[in-house]
Scaffold this motif. Structure first.
Motif, PDB file in Angstrom:
ATOM      1  N   ALA A  97       0.833  -1.205   0.000  1.00  0.00           N
ATOM      2  CA  ALA A  97       0.000   0.000   0.000  1.00  0.00           C
ATOM      3  C   ALA A  97       0.869   1.258   0.000  1.00  0.00           C
ATOM      4  O   ALA A  97       0.584   2.217  -0.725  1.00  0.00           O
ATOM      5  CB  ALA A  97      -0.939  -0.007   1.207  1.00  0.00           C
ATOM      6  N   ASP A 131      -7.625  -1.395   1.575  1.00  0.00           N
ATOM      7  CA  ASP A 131      -8.919  -1.992   1.220  1.00  0.00           C
ATOM      8  C   ASP A 131      -9.074  -2.150  -0.283  1.00  0.00           C
ATOM      9  O   ASP A 131      -9.646  -3.139  -0.756  1.00  0.00           O
ATOM     10  CB  ASP A 131     -10.076  -1.158   1.775  1.00  0.00           C
ATOM     11  CG  ASP A 131     -10.188  -1.257   3.283  1.00  0.00           C
ATOM     12  OD1 ASP A 131      -9.654  -2.232   3.864  1.00  0.00           O
ATOM     13  OD2 ASP A 131     -10.797  -0.352   3.886  1.00  0.00           O
ATOM     14  N   HIS A 163      -4.980   2.538  -1.075  1.00  0.00           N
ATOM     15  CA  HIS A 163      -5.522   2.148   0.224  1.00  0.00           C
ATOM     16  C   HIS A 163      -5.519   0.617   0.322  1.00  0.00           C
ATOM     17  O   HIS A 163      -5.809  -0.078  -0.659  1.00  0.00           O
ATOM     18  CB  HIS A 163      -6.947   2.687   0.373  1.00  0.00           C
ATOM     19  CG  HIS A 163      -7.444   2.631   1.772  1.00  0.00           C
ATOM     20  ND1 HIS A 163      -8.018   1.514   2.301  1.00  0.00           N
ATOM     21  CD2 HIS A 163      -7.427   3.571   2.753  1.00  0.00           C
ATOM     22  CE1 HIS A 163      -8.360   1.760   3.556  1.00  0.00           C
ATOM     23  NE2 HIS A 163      -8.010   3.000   3.847  1.00  0.00           N
TER      24      HIS A 163
END
Length: 135
Positions: A49, A57, A55
Protein backbone atom coordinates in the motif's frame (compact mmCIF):
# COMPACT_ATOMS: atom_id res chain seq x y z
CA UNK A 1 17.55 -36.41 -0.71
CA UNK A 2 18.42 -36.52 -4.44
CA UNK A 3 15.86 -37.82 -6.91
CA UNK A 4 18.49 -38.49 -9.57
CA UNK A 5 22.18 -39.08 -9.54
CA UNK A 6 24.19 -35.88 -9.84
CA UNK A 7 24.73 -34.98 -13.46
CA UNK A 8 21.86 -37.08 -14.86
CA UNK A 9 20.49 -34.97 -17.70
CA UNK A 10 22.20 -31.96 -16.18
CA UNK A 11 19.74 -31.65 -13.31
CA UNK A 12 20.15 -32.56 -9.68
CA UNK A 13 17.87 -31.88 -6.77
CA UNK A 14 18.94 -29.46 -4.10
CA UNK A 15 18.23 -30.21 -0.47
CA UNK A 16 16.57 -26.85 0.27
CA UNK A 17 13.09 -26.61 -1.19
CA UNK A 18 13.83 -29.44 -3.64
CA UNK A 19 14.14 -27.02 -6.54
CA UNK A 20 15.97 -28.28 -9.62
CA UNK A 21 19.46 -26.91 -10.06
CA UNK A 22 21.29 -26.98 -13.37
CA UNK A 23 24.88 -28.10 -13.36
CA UNK A 24 27.27 -26.06 -15.45
CA UNK A 25 28.76 -28.86 -17.54
CA UNK A 26 25.74 -30.79 -18.79
CA UNK A 27 23.66 -28.03 -20.35
CA UNK A 28 23.23 -28.78 -24.04
CA UNK A 29 20.64 -26.21 -25.03
CA UNK A 30 21.54 -22.66 -25.98
CA UNK A 31 19.32 -21.16 -23.27
CA UNK A 32 20.24 -21.69 -19.65
CA UNK A 33 17.54 -22.01 -17.03
CA UNK A 34 18.07 -19.99 -13.87
CA UNK A 35 16.64 -20.92 -10.53
CA UNK A 36 16.50 -18.68 -7.50
CA UNK A 37 18.74 -19.87 -4.72
CA UNK A 38 17.01 -17.70 -2.18
CA UNK A 39 13.28 -17.06 -2.38
CA UNK A 40 12.36 -13.46 -3.12
CA UNK A 41 11.23 -11.51 -0.06
CA UNK A 42 7.49 -11.17 0.25
CA UNK A 43 5.83 -7.81 0.88
CA UNK A 44 3.13 -7.21 3.45
CA UNK A 45 -0.13 -5.49 2.59
CA UNK A 46 1.02 -2.31 4.32
CA UNK A 47 4.30 -2.26 2.40
CA UNK A 48 2.50 -2.73 -0.92
CA UNK A 49 0.00 0.00 0.00
CA UNK A 50 2.84 2.42 0.84
CA UNK A 51 4.78 1.64 -2.33
CA UNK A 52 1.76 1.84 -4.62
CA UNK A 53 0.00 4.75 -2.91
CA UNK A 54 -3.29 2.82 -2.75
CA UNK A 55 -5.52 2.15 0.22
CA UNK A 56 -5.18 -1.38 1.65
CA UNK A 57 -8.92 -1.99 1.22
CA UNK A 58 -8.62 -1.30 -2.51
CA UNK A 59 -5.71 -3.72 -2.74
CA UNK A 60 -7.79 -6.36 -0.92
CA UNK A 61 -10.55 -5.78 -3.50
CA UNK A 62 -8.05 -6.27 -6.33
CA UNK A 63 -6.94 -9.54 -4.73
CA UNK A 64 -10.56 -10.68 -4.41
CA UNK A 65 -11.16 -9.84 -8.08
CA UNK A 66 -8.06 -11.79 -9.11
CA UNK A 67 -6.25 -8.75 -10.54
CA UNK A 68 -3.28 -9.10 -8.15
CA UNK A 69 -1.78 -12.35 -6.89
CA UNK A 70 -1.34 -12.72 -3.14
CA UNK A 71 -0.85 -15.51 -0.66
CA UNK A 72 -1.50 -15.84 3.03
CA UNK A 73 1.30 -16.23 5.55
CA UNK A 74 1.15 -18.42 8.64
CA UNK A 75 -0.81 -15.76 10.54
CA UNK A 76 -3.36 -15.36 7.73
CA UNK A 77 -2.11 -11.98 6.51
CA UNK A 78 -1.80 -11.20 2.82
CA UNK A 79 1.73 -11.27 1.39
CA UNK A 80 2.70 -10.20 -2.12
CA UNK A 81 5.48 -10.68 -4.64
CA UNK A 82 7.91 -7.78 -4.98
CA UNK A 83 6.34 -7.06 -8.39
CA UNK A 84 2.90 -6.29 -6.89
CA UNK A 85 3.37 -2.48 -6.78
CA UNK A 86 4.18 -2.48 -10.50
CA UNK A 87 1.07 -4.58 -11.24
CA UNK A 88 -1.04 -2.19 -9.17
CA UNK A 89 0.39 0.80 -11.04
CA UNK A 90 -0.51 -0.90 -14.33
CA UNK A 91 -4.07 -1.47 -13.09
CA UNK A 92 -4.37 2.19 -12.09
CA UNK A 93 -3.08 3.35 -15.49
CA UNK A 94 -5.61 1.17 -17.30
CA UNK A 95 -8.42 2.36 -15.03
CA UNK A 96 -7.65 6.07 -15.36
CA UNK A 97 -6.34 6.14 -18.93
CA UNK A 98 -8.93 3.93 -20.62
CA UNK A 99 -11.83 4.21 -18.15
CA UNK A 100 -12.14 0.42 -17.96
CA UNK A 101 -14.07 -1.42 -15.28
CA UNK A 102 -12.23 -4.01 -13.19
CA UNK A 103 -13.52 -7.00 -15.16
CA UNK A 104 -12.22 -5.43 -18.37
CA UNK A 105 -8.91 -4.66 -16.71
CA UNK A 106 -8.51 -8.36 -15.88
CA UNK A 107 -9.06 -9.27 -19.51
CA UNK A 108 -6.64 -6.59 -20.74
CA UNK A 109 -3.97 -7.74 -18.27
CA UNK A 110 -4.34 -11.34 -19.46
CA UNK A 111 -4.05 -10.25 -23.09
CA UNK A 112 -1.00 -8.07 -22.38
CA UNK A 113 0.69 -10.98 -20.61
CA UNK A 114 -0.08 -13.27 -23.55
CA UNK A 115 1.31 -10.72 -26.02
CA UNK A 116 4.52 -10.48 -23.95
CA UNK A 117 4.91 -14.26 -24.05
CA UNK A 118 4.37 -14.38 -27.81
CA UNK A 119 6.84 -11.55 -28.41
CA UNK A 120 9.43 -13.31 -26.26
CA UNK A 121 8.89 -16.51 -28.24
CA UNK A 122 9.37 -14.61 -31.50
CA UNK A 123 12.57 -13.01 -30.23
CA UNK A 124 13.83 -16.46 -29.24
CA UNK A 125 13.40 -17.76 -32.76
CA UNK A 126 16.17 -15.56 -34.08
CA UNK A 127 16.21 -13.05 -36.92
CA UNK A 128 13.25 -12.98 -39.26
CA UNK A 129 13.74 -14.04 -42.84
CA UNK A 130 12.81 -11.80 -45.76
CA UNK A 131 10.42 -14.35 -47.28
CA UNK A 132 7.09 -15.01 -45.59
CA UNK A 133 6.81 -18.51 -44.04
CA UNK A 134 3.82 -19.49 -46.23
CA UNK A 135 5.64 -19.24 -49.57
Amino acid sequence: MNDRPAGAAGIRRAGVGDRPVRTGTDITSSTAVRYALVPAPRLSLDAVARRSGLHPDLIRRFVALGLVDAERDGAGRLVFDPTAPAVLARIQRLRSGLCLNYASIGLVLDLLDRISLLEAALRGRGPRSETPPWT
